[in-house]
Design an enzyme around this catalytic site. Structure first.
Site, PDB file in Angstrom:
ATOM      1  N   ARG A  33     -17.587  53.978  40.435  1.00 53.94           N
ATOM      2  CA  ARG A  33     -17.618  54.974  39.231  1.00 53.94           C
ATOM      3  C   ARG A  33     -18.605  56.128  39.286  1.00 53.94           C
ATOM      4  O   ARG A  33     -18.563  56.969  38.737  1.00 53.94           O
ATOM      5  CB  ARG A  33     -18.025  54.111  37.981  1.00 53.94           C
ATOM      6  CG  ARG A  33     -16.816  52.915  37.702  1.00 53.94           C
ATOM      7  CD  ARG A  33     -17.248  51.825  36.783  1.00 53.94           C
ATOM      8  NE  ARG A  33     -18.392  51.222  37.039  1.00 53.94           N
ATOM      9  CZ  ARG A  33     -18.249  50.134  37.917  1.00 53.94           C
ATOM     10  NH1 ARG A  33     -16.880  49.550  38.226  1.00 53.94           N
ATOM     11  NH2 ARG A  33     -19.150  49.296  38.212  1.00 53.94           N
ATOM     12  N   GLU A  47     -27.434  39.459  45.798  1.00 56.01           N
ATOM     13  CA  GLU A  47     -27.982  38.568  44.903  1.00 56.01           C
ATOM     14  C   GLU A  47     -27.761  37.232  46.046  1.00 56.01           C
ATOM     15  O   GLU A  47     -28.725  36.335  46.135  1.00 56.01           O
ATOM     16  CB  GLU A  47     -27.113  38.375  43.764  1.00 56.01           C
ATOM     17  CG  GLU A  47     -27.676  36.672  42.819  1.00 56.01           C
ATOM     18  CD  GLU A  47     -27.169  36.551  41.653  1.00 56.01           C
ATOM     19  OE1 GLU A  47     -27.191  35.629  41.245  1.00 56.01           O
ATOM     20  OE2 GLU A  47     -26.438  37.480  41.191  1.00 56.01           O
TER      21      GLU A  47
END
Length: 184
Positions: A67, A104
């Site tokens: 994006r 993560e």
């Protein structure tokens, strides 16, 4: 904040769709595709991202995949700057410079072409959202290693509880965001 700034923020917040439990349980995903499809909100967001740097001779806008490509291209156009794609590993066809960063669960890598930026060029990093800041931090480090003068990072959305802004500010990068959402 001025009344105009509040009105713009409210309009942008209203144009962003929230999708609960995506990509995993407990996450509220802030989907800017609805903002991008709204001509007025899209224009206001781009204008607000550009405003602090209008006339400051920014030479490149580095958009983070994916994006950030949409927003970065529009920002680059408005600033009469070049556009520099920051891509995931293996997506660029020429020789690249790479930067690993922590996810993560595991590691990932971003790349730019080895000739994407000239020594000392003024660059702004653009993406849709800053959460933990890992990708944006990696982009700043990568661009600096290539010789760029990274002058700022810009995002539509900030998730302040995840403290991504602090990672960039620790690198002496001014951060511009347009709206904040609580949570993850």
């Amino acid at each position: 904040m001025t009344d105009t700034t509040n009105a713009i923020s409210a309009e942008l917040i209203e144009s962003i769709r929230t999708i609960p439990n995506y990509p995993k349980e407990g996450v509220l995903f802030r989907d800017i595709t609805t903002l991008l499809s709204n001509p007025r909100a899209f224009r206001r967001a781009v204008d607000a991202l550009v405003q602090p740097w209008a006339g400051s001779k920014i030479e490149q806008v580095a958009g983070i995949e994916a994006r950030g490509f949409i927003l970065g291209g529009a920002v680059a156009h408005q600033l009469s700057a070049g556009f520099l794609p920051v891509r995931k590993k293996g997506k660029l066809p020429f020789k690249t410079l790479q930067q690993d960063y922590q996810l993560e669960y595991g590691m990932d890598t971003i790349e730019i072409h080895c000739d994407a930026v000239k020594q000392g060029e003024k660059v702004i990093v653009v993406d849709d959202l800053i959460a933990t800041g890992g990708t944006a931090e990696a982009a700043v480090k990568l661009l600096r290693s290539a010789g760029a003068d990274v002058v700022a990072a810009c995002f539509i959305v900030d998730l302040p509880e995840l403290q991504g802004r602090a990672k960039l500010e620790a690198l002496d990068i001014p951060v511009r965001t347009l709206v904040e959402f609580p949570g993850h």
